[in-house]
Design a protein around this motif. Structure first.
Motif, PDB file in Angstrom:
ATOM      1  N   ASP A 162       7.290  -7.811 -16.910  1.00 53.52           N
ATOM      2  CA  ASP A 162       5.651  -7.033 -16.416  1.00 53.52           C
ATOM      3  C   ASP A 162       5.749  -6.833 -15.276  1.00 53.52           C
ATOM      4  OD1 ASP A 162       3.398  -9.664 -15.756  1.00 53.52           O
ATOM      5  OD2 ASP A 162       3.658  -8.250 -14.354  1.00 53.52           O
ATOM      6  N   GLU A 164       4.156  -7.103 -12.365  1.00 53.96           N
ATOM      7  CA  GLU A 164       3.973  -7.406 -10.869  1.00 53.96           C
ATOM      8  C   GLU A 164       5.088  -8.802 -10.923  1.00 53.96           C
ATOM      9  OE1 GLU A 164       2.453  -6.045  -8.524  1.00 53.96           O
ATOM     10  OE2 GLU A 164       1.969  -4.503  -9.586  1.00 53.96           O
ATOM     11  N   GLN A 165       4.987  -9.462 -12.004  1.00 52.75           N
ATOM     12  CA  GLN A 165       6.327 -10.767 -12.034  1.00 52.75           C
ATOM     13  C   GLN A 165       7.296 -10.495 -13.330  1.00 52.75           C
ATOM     14  OE1 GLN A 165       5.687 -13.232  -9.379  1.00 52.75           O
ATOM     15  NE2 GLN A 165       3.449 -13.043  -9.186  1.00 52.75           N
ATOM     16  N   PRO A 184       8.252 -13.529  -3.063  1.00 54.41           N
ATOM     17  CA  PRO A 184       8.466 -12.491  -3.699  1.00 54.41           C
ATOM     18  C   PRO A 184       8.434 -11.250  -3.513  1.00 54.41           C
ATOM     19  CG  PRO A 184       7.743 -13.520  -1.482  1.00 54.41           C
ATOM     20  CD  PRO A 184       8.885 -14.490  -2.115  1.00 54.41           C
ATOM     21  N   ASN A 187       9.880  -6.747  -6.449  1.00 48.42           N
ATOM     22  CA  ASN A 187       9.070  -6.036  -6.658  1.00 48.42           C
ATOM     23  C   ASN A 187       8.577  -4.132  -5.924  1.00 48.42           C
ATOM     24  OD1 ASN A 187       7.244  -7.420  -6.580  1.00 48.42           O
ATOM     25  ND2 ASN A 187       6.108  -7.124  -8.624  1.00 48.42           N
ATOM     26  N   GLU A 188       9.382  -5.286  -4.350  1.00 49.49           N
ATOM     27  CA  GLU A 188       8.345  -4.527  -2.969  1.00 49.49           C
ATOM     28  C   GLU A 188       9.340  -2.784  -3.005  1.00 49.49           C
ATOM     29  OE1 GLU A 188       6.044  -5.175  -0.470  1.00 49.49           O
ATOM     30  OE2 GLU A 188       5.767  -5.833  -2.347  1.00 49.49           O
ATOM     31  N   GLU A 215      16.159 -15.897   3.068  1.00 42.42           N
ATOM     32  CA  GLU A 215      14.894 -17.080   3.709  1.00 42.42           C
ATOM     33  C   GLU A 215      14.654 -18.093   2.512  1.00 42.42           C
ATOM     34  OE1 GLU A 215      11.413 -15.708   5.522  1.00 42.42           O
ATOM     35  OE2 GLU A 215      12.362 -15.334   7.164  1.00 42.42           O
TER      36      GLU A 215
ATOM     37  N   GLY B 363      -0.389  -9.880 -12.229  1.00 44.49           N
ATOM     38  CA  GLY B 363       0.369 -11.217 -11.225  1.00 44.49           C
ATOM     39  C   GLY B 363       1.036 -10.508  -9.563  1.00 44.49           C
ATOM     40  N   GLU B 364       0.386  -9.562  -9.242  1.00 46.72           N
ATOM     41  CA  GLU B 364       0.828  -9.518  -7.719  1.00 46.72           C
ATOM     42  C   GLU B 364      -0.172 -10.559  -7.358  1.00 46.72           C
ATOM     43  OE1 GLU B 364      -0.363  -7.551  -9.505  1.00 46.72           O
ATOM     44  OE2 GLU B 364      -1.281  -5.888  -8.684  1.00 46.72           O
ATOM     45  N   GLY B 366      -0.395 -13.640  -7.736  1.00 41.09           N
ATOM     46  CA  GLY B 366       0.185 -14.898  -8.250  1.00 41.09           C
ATOM     47  C   GLY B 366      -0.944 -16.462  -8.450  1.00 41.09           C
ATOM     48  N   LYS B 369       0.129 -19.633  -9.957  1.00 35.09           N
ATOM     49  CA  LYS B 369       1.911 -19.832  -9.810  1.00 35.09           C
ATOM     50  C   LYS B 369       1.522 -20.214  -8.239  1.00 35.09           C
ATOM     51  CE  LYS B 369       5.468 -16.687  -8.752  1.00 35.09           C
ATOM     52  NZ  LYS B 369       5.825 -15.750  -8.265  1.00 35.09           N
ATOM     53  N   TYR B 370       0.699 -19.842  -7.359  1.00 35.60           N
ATOM     54  CA  TYR B 370       0.641 -20.106  -6.521  1.00 35.60           C
ATOM     55  C   TYR B 370      -0.869 -21.649  -6.021  1.00 35.60           C
ATOM     56  CZ  TYR B 370       3.590 -16.584  -5.120  1.00 35.60           C
ATOM     57  OH  TYR B 370       4.198 -15.478  -5.015  1.00 35.60           O
ATOM     58  N   ARG B 483      -1.157  -7.855  -2.481  1.00 37.99           N
ATOM     59  CA  ARG B 483      -0.344  -8.744  -2.765  1.00 37.99           C
ATOM     60  C   ARG B 483      -0.144  -9.918  -1.797  1.00 37.99           C
ATOM     61  NH1 ARG B 483       5.050  -9.013  -4.945  1.00 37.99           N
ATOM     62  NH2 ARG B 483       5.194  -6.717  -5.561  1.00 37.99           N
ATOM     63  N   PHE B 485       1.609 -13.868  -1.833  1.00 36.84           N
ATOM     64  CA  PHE B 485       2.936 -14.318  -1.565  1.00 36.84           C
ATOM     65  C   PHE B 485       2.869 -15.799  -0.905  1.00 36.84           C
ATOM     66  CE2 PHE B 485       5.533 -13.219   2.289  1.00 36.84           C
ATOM     67  CZ  PHE B 485       4.872 -10.907   2.384  1.00 36.84           C
ATOM     68  N   GLU B 486       3.604 -17.115  -1.381  1.00 41.18           N
ATOM     69  CA  GLU B 486       3.833 -17.739   0.120  1.00 41.18           C
ATOM     70  C   GLU B 486       4.712 -17.911   0.329  1.00 41.18           C
ATOM     71  OE1 GLU B 486       2.397 -21.527  -2.588  1.00 41.18           O
ATOM     72  OE2 GLU B 486       4.547 -20.729  -2.915  1.00 41.18           O
ATOM     73  N   LYS B 487       4.502 -18.241   2.317  1.00 37.23           N
ATOM     74  CA  LYS B 487       5.513 -18.139   3.258  1.00 37.23           C
ATOM     75  C   LYS B 487       5.280 -19.726   4.513  1.00 37.23           C
ATOM     76  CE  LYS B 487       7.513 -14.869   5.988  1.00 37.23           C
ATOM     77  NZ  LYS B 487       7.584 -13.733   6.331  1.00 37.23           N
ATOM     78  N   ARG B 494      -1.330  -9.760   2.319  1.00 38.40           N
ATOM     79  CA  ARG B 494      -1.175  -8.656   2.116  1.00 38.40           C
ATOM     80  C   ARG B 494      -2.421  -7.626   1.782  1.00 38.40           C
ATOM     81  NH1 ARG B 494       4.507  -6.325   1.341  1.00 38.40           N
ATOM     82  NH2 ARG B 494       4.624  -7.813   3.300  1.00 38.40           N
ATOM     83  N   GLU B 505      -2.187  -7.820   7.403  1.00 39.56           N
ATOM     84  CA  GLU B 505      -1.359  -9.218   6.810  1.00 39.56           C
ATOM     85  C   GLU B 505      -1.906 -10.610   7.611  1.00 39.56           C
ATOM     86  OE1 GLU B 505       3.275  -8.294   5.500  1.00 39.56           O
ATOM     87  OE2 GLU B 505       2.651  -9.650   6.978  1.00 39.56           O
TER      88      GLU B 505
END
Lengths: 288, 670
Positions: A162, A164-165, A184, A187-188, A215, B363-364, B366, B369-370, B483, B485-487, B494, B505
């Motif tokens: 995949d 992206e994931q 996350p 894949n950067e 982290e 997928g990017e 999420g 997932k999130y 993308r 993402f969780e933080k 982003r 961001e």
């Protein structure tokens, strides 16, 4: 299983440890790797921005040599993988095909399929089989699996995981007894060859990646590309200086972790060559 | 179906049309300057005046005008014509017009042919006038060959079953069913879910007037249940459809609901007592829960529960039956089986709706997932007073009120790389609505919207969007999100702002994806059952994008709503009413006439190879079991000619398009 093996420039120089661990792991898994005779650079990363036909001719020339060994050729470097796959896809167009044939004086296009070793590991050998041959558990070592760009993208070229994931490396290390962390930045982009021309960009990108990995609780990173490895590992000192960090994260090749689990000794896996040594971490975890 | 032979036949019918001696008239239309500006029409007319068999050749400014048609009618009578060529525009425009004109004079309409010298000649050769004139002559010569061999054909007639079927009971199906029933015809309304209303039941408020969706929909769903002319089958699906316009045979599968509908009073005690809890509710889009026996939502029509056999304890372990114990009217039936019902209808409206893009393509982002990345229908549920949070905006992960919400438009839509190049049409407006309603509920909150373009073309839409920005303070950022993402309990968004050329961001509390409107996954299977075409994305195709927007290429089958293309509620309702009026037009006819241009089979040549059976899209061909040769079911044949191409030995011919006719048409061209 016998495969033609294209090491590419990195595995014969800066990533010698990748080459050593790759050969050792292949042997342990009864995969015969025969190095492509008289191979040349695949063209990554300058050829395709210089001349399209050059960037297609170089992989083709290598495939021609590989055909004598096997109809399948294994690569370990993500950039090589990408160039060979691009060539494979581009040759579907007749016009390009005819021109390339002229350039490198070919009668027929060699029918050799290029595969990344991860693909073979998962889809030919099978993770179950790998697990059966496991001699040592990786004892819950927390790993950030880093895929970078070219192993999985562009999706129409890589066709592998995949885009992206991605999950193939995560699945592999999990089977070996390590714990893949969820992060996350897997894949950067690491900046790739900008490492030499625009070090400042690479430092920012790799800093972000390492920061996110630590982290997420990772104790080390695992990669499948020599350029990613170099950027993430060699640059740690510069990152620490520039961003006032104290990263000391070992960056393993997946073949090295796999080798450890298969009971291969550290020296044969080239672990002593690392710039950020993994010895301390492995000792702490009790991995011999 | 043709309308040409419905006109009163005149006393001139006894003219001996079947005479072997051709008496053909050629009528050349100027079409103003459309044709005459390029083609030398006078020269063309004089060319054909010389041809043996052509007894009349004339040009005229507008052949389709009343005097033009009159010219054709009177000439047929006076010159006793037995064949007519009108050299004009495409037959799709005026073939019927001129055939009617011929009929008035008593000439069989199938002896009238159109030579297309506009679209296929003057329009495409505007700078080559002489050559265009020559080409026009060539085209007419070839049509002349066809007319010489054209046979007199008579349309066949069949009865109309004065009943309609509507598939899908979302707002489109409901509107169509009500319109048809109000005109006095019985309707069978089939819905695959346990209650009607479709996606609209999930919406909170609707753009651009912000009226509550339930308030405007519930009166309609109730009306459906109270209209005697509407027979409603919920929790039912189409099993099989055969037959043709006026006489469709439909098999409907009533899935076992495990509840006897006639007995159930809708008291809801079964639902209350059911011990199997915490099943993600479909109606709440997974944001809330339901029991194993459940009524989707309080206003559901019909107000009858259904047992989800996958989750029910009894079906898993053989024990429980709590609902049955408490059900006073004894409506629970664990042994209930699927039932097949057969119905006969004259016309069908397909209104099967859409499905929102799931988590597969991005997928990017999420999604799935999130927890705090939700899609727009889920956000509707958060806003709904009857939703899982009773209308309070609370994020799914921890129930906190999100202070920063990022809306991402075009998730899938207009993204060629993901295989969805089309615009989903409604997302710009509902996202503006979402940002507005969010601000109404969270006064100190901030909405950000990532967009490509804002498309606000409907009535009151532009003003509505402007209001979201100017009065409600939504910040619109033109660009895409790379993308999420969780933080630290936030979702980091982003993306790029292409107007300022910078990367952005945003640390959001919640993200709402305006995911693409896609065809329902089962649409293609249904299309095959119905024999209607669909596009590469699975949306059903209308017969003509502008002029026949609710018809399909199969007679008697009409489209309404988002199964044809993504569309908003006003457009859906308009299309549904249009489809209903088409159905009424059909059902109100005494008899249906069928175009006689069908395939015919020469028994002596046919080898029974069966290639024509495979080639036929309409199911009109089959192999006769005894004779072992192919047969044509004329009523089903649409005259497309696919079988004649497939037939290796020429046993199959299309009436008035025979092999001989086509070959001689080609011959004169070469």
């Amino acid at each position: 299983m016998k495969y033609a093996y294209f090491p590419g420039c990195s595995l014969h120089s800066t990533a010698l440890d990748y080459d050593e661990s790759a050969r050792a792991v292949a042997k342990a898994l009864d995969v015969e790797l025969v190095e492509v005779p008289d191979w040349t650079c695949c063209g990554a990363s300058p050829a395709h921005v210089t001349n399209t036909f050059l960037s297609l001719s170089l992989p083709l020339k290598n495939l021609q040599s590989a055909e004598k060994i096997s109809r399948q050729m294994v690569v370990f470097c993500a950039a090589c993988y990408s160039r060979f796959k691009f060539a494979e896809k581009s040759l579907a167009e007749n016009q390009i095909k005819e021109k390339i044939k002229k350039i490198i004086n070919l009668e027929d296009i060699p029918e050799v399929k290029t595969r990344h070793f991860l693909d073979i590991l998962i889809n030919e050998i099978g993770l179950e089989n790998v697990q059966n041959r496991k001699k040592q558990d990786l004892k819950g070592i927390k790993v950030a699996c880093y895929y970078g760009c070219l192993l999985i993208r562009p999706p129409k070229v890589a066709e592998f995981d995949d885009p992206e994931q991605p999950s193939c490396l995560d699945n592999l290390v999990e089977i070996l007894g390590a714990v893949p962390v969820s992060w996350p930045y897997k894949n950067e982009c690491c900046g790739a060859s900008l490492s030499l021309s625009r070090t400042d960009i690479v430092l920012k990108l790799t800093n972000d990646i390492l920061q996110d990995a630590s982290e997420a609780g990772a104790e080390c990173l695992v990669v499948a590309c020599p350029l990613c490895q170099a950027n993430l590992e060699l640059r740690q000192k510069d990152i620490n200086k520039k961003y006032r960090k104290d990263f000391s994260l070992p960056v393993f090749y997946f073949t090295q972790l796999l080798g450890l689990a298969l009971g291969i000794d550290k020296k044969s896996l080239g672990l002593h060559r690392a710039m950020v040594s993994g010895d301390f971490l492995l000792k702490e975890k009790g991995i011999a | 179906m043709l309308v040409v032979d419905q006109l009163p036949k005149t006393e001139l019918q006894e003219i001996p049309f079947k005479t072997k001696i051709p008496r053909i008239g050629v009528f050349i239309c100027h079409c103003g300057i459309n044709i005459a500006g390029v083609v030398d029409v006078e020269k063309v007319a004089s060319e054909f005046a010389k041809i043996p068999g052509v007894v009349h050749s004339i040009d005229y400014k507008y052949m389709c005008s009343n005097p033009g048609q009159e010219l054709i009618t009177t000439t047929i009578k006076e010159k006793k014509l037995n064949g007519v060529i009108v050299a004009a525009c495409s037959p799709r425009m005026h073939e019927t017009t001129f055939r009617n004109a011929a009929l008035k004079a008593g000439l069989n309409p199938y002896r009238v042919e159109i030579a297309n010298i506009r679209e296929q000649c003057s329009w495409v050769h505007q700078n080559e006038k002489e050559k265009a004139t020559e080409k026009a002559i060539q085209i007419i010569y070839s049509i002349l060959e066809k007319v010489r061999e054209d046979q007199t054909l008579e349309a066949s007639h069949s009865d109309v079953e004065k009943k309609a079927l509507v598939i899908g009971a979302g707002i489109a199906g409901i509107q169509a069913a009500l319109d048809i029933a109000q005109a006095g015809y019985p309707v069978i309304l089939v819905e695959k879910e346990s209650c009607i209303g479709g996606h609209m039941t999930k919406l909170a408020e609707t753009f651009p007037t912000l009226d509550c969706a339930a308030c405007i929909l519930t009166p309609r769903t109730v009306e459906v249940s109270q209209t005697p002319k509407i027979k409603l089958y919920t929790y039912s699906e189409i099993e099989e459809i055969s037959g043709l316009v006026g006489d469709f045979r439909v098999k409907i599968r009533r899935k076992a609901r495990s509840v006897i509908e006639e007995r159930c009073t809708g008291c809801g005690i079964c639902q209350e007592k059911c011990p199997k809890k915490n099943i993600p509710s479909e109606h709440e889009e997974g944001m809330g829960t339901r029991k194993a026996i459940y009524i989707s939502f309080p206003q559901a029509v019909p107000n009858i529960p259904v047992i989800d056999r996958e989750s029910c304890i009894f079906y898993k372990t053989g024990k429980c039956k709590v609902c049955q114990k408490f059900c006073e009217p004894e409506a629970i039936d664990f042994e209930q089986q699927d039932e097949i019902i057969e119905e006969k209808v004259g016309a069908i409206v397909v209104a099967t709706g859409f499905k929102q893009l799931g988590k597969d393509l991005y997928g990017e982002y999420g999604y799935g997932k999130y927890k705090d990345v939700i899609n727009s229908i889920q956000f509707e549920r958060l806003q709904s007073a009857s939703g899982p949070t009773l209308g309070e905006i609370r994020r799914p992960s921890d129930g906190k009120i999100p202070k920063i919400v990022v809306f991402i438009q075009c998730v899938g839509s207009r993204d060629r790389s993901k295989g969805i190049p089309y615009c989903s049409s409604i997302c710009c407006m509902y996202t503006a609505k979402h940002s507005m309603l969010y601000k109404h509920k969270v006064h100190d909150g901030q909405a950000y919207v990532f967009y490509i373009d804002v498309r606000a073309a409907g009535k009151g839409y532009e003003e509505f969007w402007a209001r979201a920005v100017e009065e409600e303070g939504a910040i619109y950022l033109r660009g895409r999100v790379s993308r999420l993402f969780e933080k630290d309990g936030k979702i980091v968004v982003r993306g790029s702002d292409t107007l300022s050329g910078t990367q952005i961001e945003i640390e959001a509390d919640m993200v709402v994806l305006a995911s693409a409107i896609c065809a329902h996954p089962s649409a293609i299977e249904l299309a095959k059952k119905l024999r209607i075409p669909y596009d590469q994305y699975g949306f059903f195709t209308e017969a003509h994008p502008k002029l026949r927007p609710v018809e399909t290429t199969t007679m008697g089958l009409f489209l309404a709503g988002a199964c044809q293309a993504p569309k908003d509620i006003p457009t859906t309702v308009a299309q549904a009413s249009a489809a209903a009026s088409k159905v009424l037009g059909l059902l109100s006819q005494e008899k249906l006439s069928h175009d006689p241009i069908t395939a015919v089979i020469d028994d002596e040549i046919c080898s029974g190879c069966g290639l024509c059976v495979e080639a036929c899209f309409y199911g009109a061909r089959e192999i006769d079991g005894i004779k072992q040769i192919s047969t044509v079911k004329e009523v089903l044949c649409e005259g497309c000619g696919a079988c004649t191409v497939a037939c290796p030995n020429g046993a199959t011919q299309l009436k008035n398009f025979t092999k001989e006719q086509i070959l001689s048409m080609v011959d004169v061209m070469l």
